[in-house]
Design an enzyme around this catalytic site. Structure first.
Site, mmCIF file in Angstrom:
data_model
loop_
_atom_site.group_PDB
_atom_site.id
_atom_site.type_symbol
_atom_site.label_atom_id
_atom_site.label_comp_id
_atom_site.label_asym_id
_atom_site.label_seq_id
_atom_site.Cartn_x
_atom_site.Cartn_y
_atom_site.Cartn_z
ATOM 1 N N THR A 1 56.955 -11.328 54.581
ATOM 2 C CA THR A 1 57.590 -11.938 53.407
ATOM 3 C C THR A 1 58.442 -13.150 53.785
ATOM 4 O OG1 THR A 1 59.320 -10.242 53.591
ATOM 5 C CG2 THR A 1 57.608 -9.879 51.951
ATOM 6 N N CYS B 1 58.028 -15.284 56.375
ATOM 7 C CA CYS B 1 57.128 -16.405 56.652
ATOM 8 C C CYS B 1 56.562 -16.964 55.347
ATOM 9 C CB CYS B 1 55.966 -15.953 57.531
ATOM 10 S SG CYS B 1 56.424 -15.064 59.022
ATOM 11 N N LYS C 1 68.464 -14.595 51.700
ATOM 12 C CA LYS C 1 67.654 -13.626 50.959
ATOM 13 C C LYS C 1 68.284 -12.237 51.029
ATOM 14 C CE LYS C 1 64.516 -14.722 53.803
ATOM 15 N NZ LYS C 1 63.300 -14.835 54.637
#
Length: 536
Positions: free
Chosen positions: A231, A233, A187
């Site tokens: 975010t 999790c 990410k």
């Protein structure tokens, strides 16, 4: 349909923005049944983590066995695992249930591993001596591992800040894949990248296939907001929910990324620090509803509704009504048609800017189609002017009126400074409003005088064009493009209000544009021609 179940193995967040609490909210929002195994208890709120206390590894194993022996799990998600012995207890429980990871156990477990190491506020959530166990024992179980950039650097043993580019992300993901994980979803939220020259930033997320080595990327608009607690999790739980529903890994991570982006955009203040995302944004009452049979175009409906009486004054303006009745002064029509020709040139430029502001080829193609339609529309104006002895060269030489300049420069300024949505919204009143007016007048709305005899009404051709199939098709395509643009770029309630103000301002400028035509009708034709710089 059978109920899909997702097991989350993670820590408890007393502030309920992350950990077990965030996972269960996310799982519920994805229409799955969530079960939980608590590995640690945190004293935590929006300001940070104040204290952490672990659950014994034996109790962790007992929870896993209890859930899997009875309820089972279509997918599993792990988060904060507290320590080395807890990690080993999780691995032993997985082996007991599914066999060895390399012998089909990984495929059966469908494990999404969120490698929680450090909280956003900087609190250590995994001891250093547990990192080796995470790398060597748990990573091979992961169908997908979902690190952010700092976590990926940490897991690969890279120095903090080593990832500075998308190519660095690819190299790091490839190194992680060598540790045995099947898919790496790296990410990019910690590394927003500039997009274009208008200050916009985007987040690039990368998915790497650990077997083929192929990588794919998705780009989403970066939202500079503070409500991003949990975010990681939330995303991992969303991916696990997607896998539980039978989605491919690529679809599960793409949908999860969209879900988290929308949850951030729809967040609201909780506490005094970094608040949580809105896990139930798709289920809770919305300021902007999802498309439905009653409102298939909710964004367009919202913009029109938010403009108040301005929209009503615009689409019921006396000038187009006088064209339908055939009572408009020729001077008014000539002023309008000449100034509209110049407006449409700037309108085409604005839509060209919209095409420049996206890398989505479908959205780009939509902008190009609008430009093509505008070119056709300007040719209609040329033919009208030629009917009244005004040549193309003379039309081109007509100076823009002050009213027109005010409108066109606003449209160009918003399109140049703003993003793709700004460019779509500022041009929407012209496109949609003319469609509303044309359809209303062509259908002979009660209460409005309509003279549809082209021999008696020299302006009826204008009504017929804008109420006819070609222009109505343009309006339909334009609205679809507007709705698609918003769907691909989730926005907050505050941003919706900003877009509504742009739409309303452009609507008011449309009213002023038609007001100017009415005023021109109070002059003689010679006065209008002289004003426009045309020979009398």
């Amino acid at each position: 349909m059978s109920l899909r179940t997702v097991l989350t193995i993670a820590g408890s967040d007393s502030g309920a923005g992350a950990g077990i609490q965030a996972d269960l909210k996310t799982i519920a929002a994805h229409h799955c049944y969530g079960t939980s195994v608590i590995t640690a208890i945190t004293a935590q709120n929006t300001l940070g983590v104040q204290s952490v206390e672990g659950i014994s590894p034996g109790m962790v194993a007992a929870q896993i066995d209890s859930v899997l022996d009875d309820i089972g799990a279509d997918a599993i998600k792990t988060g904060m695992l507290f320590g080395e012995e807890t990690i080993r207890a999780v691995v032993r429980s997985l082996e007991k249930r599914y066999g060895k990871a390399a012998q089909g156990g990984r495929d059966a477990a469908k494990l999404v591993l969120d490698p929680v190491c450090v909280s956003t506020s900087g609190h250590s959530l995994l001891p250093l001596d547990a990192v080796d166990s995470l790398r060597t024992e748990l990573l091979p179980w992961a169908t997908v591992v979902t690190p952010n950039i700092p976590e990926a650097e940490f897991l690969c043993g890279w120095n903090k800040g080593s990832i500075e580019t998308v190519d660095d992300m690819k190299r790091c993901a490839a190194e992680l894949a060598k540790k045995g994980v099947r898919w790496v979803y790296l990410k990019g939220g910690h590394m927003p990248l500039p997009k274009g020259d208008n200050g916009e930033k985007v987040v690039v997320d990368l998915l790497l296939d650990g077997e083929s080595g192929e990588a794919s990327m998705e780009e989403r608009r970066f939202l500079d907001v503070k409500n991003t607690h949990g975010t990681g999790c939330t995303l991992a739980a969303a991916v696990a929910s997607g896998l539980a529903h039978g989605k491919t890994v690529a679809d599960a991570v793409s949908d999860a990324g969209d879900y988290v982006a929308a949850a951030i955009a729809a967040s609201y203040p909780v506490g005094r620090g970094a608040g949580p995302v809105n896990h139930f944004h798709s289920l809770m009452p919305r300021s902007l509803p999802l498309p439905n049979h009653h409102s298939p175009t909710p964004f367009t409906d919202y913009l029109i509704r938010a403009s108040g009486d301005a929209w009503t004054r615009y689409v019921n303006h006396e000038f187009p009504n006088s064209l339908a009745a055939g009572t408009a002064k020729l001077e008014a029509f000539l002023h309008f048609i000449q100034q509209d020709y110049h407006f449409l040139k700037q309108y085409a430029r604005s839509n060209s800017l919209a095409a420049y502001k996206t890398e989505d080829m479908a959205l780009m193609a939509g902008s190009n189609l609008i430009v093509d339609d505008v070119i056709k529309e300007t040719e209609m104006h040329v033919k009208y002017c030629e009917t009244y002895g005004i040549s193309r060269d003379q039309l081109q030489a007509v100076p823009e009126s002050v009213t027109n300049i005010a409108y066109t420069r606003y449209v160009l300024d918003v399109s140049a400074r703003g993003d793709l949505l700004d460019a779509r919204v500022v041009t929407a009143p012209c496109l949609i409003g003319y469609g509303h007016v044309g359809a209303r007048l062509l259908s002979s709305t009660p209460g409005v005088t309509v003279n549809s005899n082209p021999d008696l009404n020299p302006y009826w051709g204008w009504i017929r064009e804008y109420g006819g199939e070609w222009y109505q098709g343009c309006v339909k395509s334009g609205i679809e493009l507007l709705e698609q643009t918003l769907a691909k770029s989730p926005v907050s309630a505050q941003r919706l209000d900003e877009l509504a103000r742009i739409f309303t301002k452009a609507t008011e400028l449309e009213i002023a544009f038609w007001d100017a035509a009415v005023e021109a009708g109070k002059k003689t034709r010679d006065e209008v021609m002289r004003h426009e710089g045309l020979p009398v």
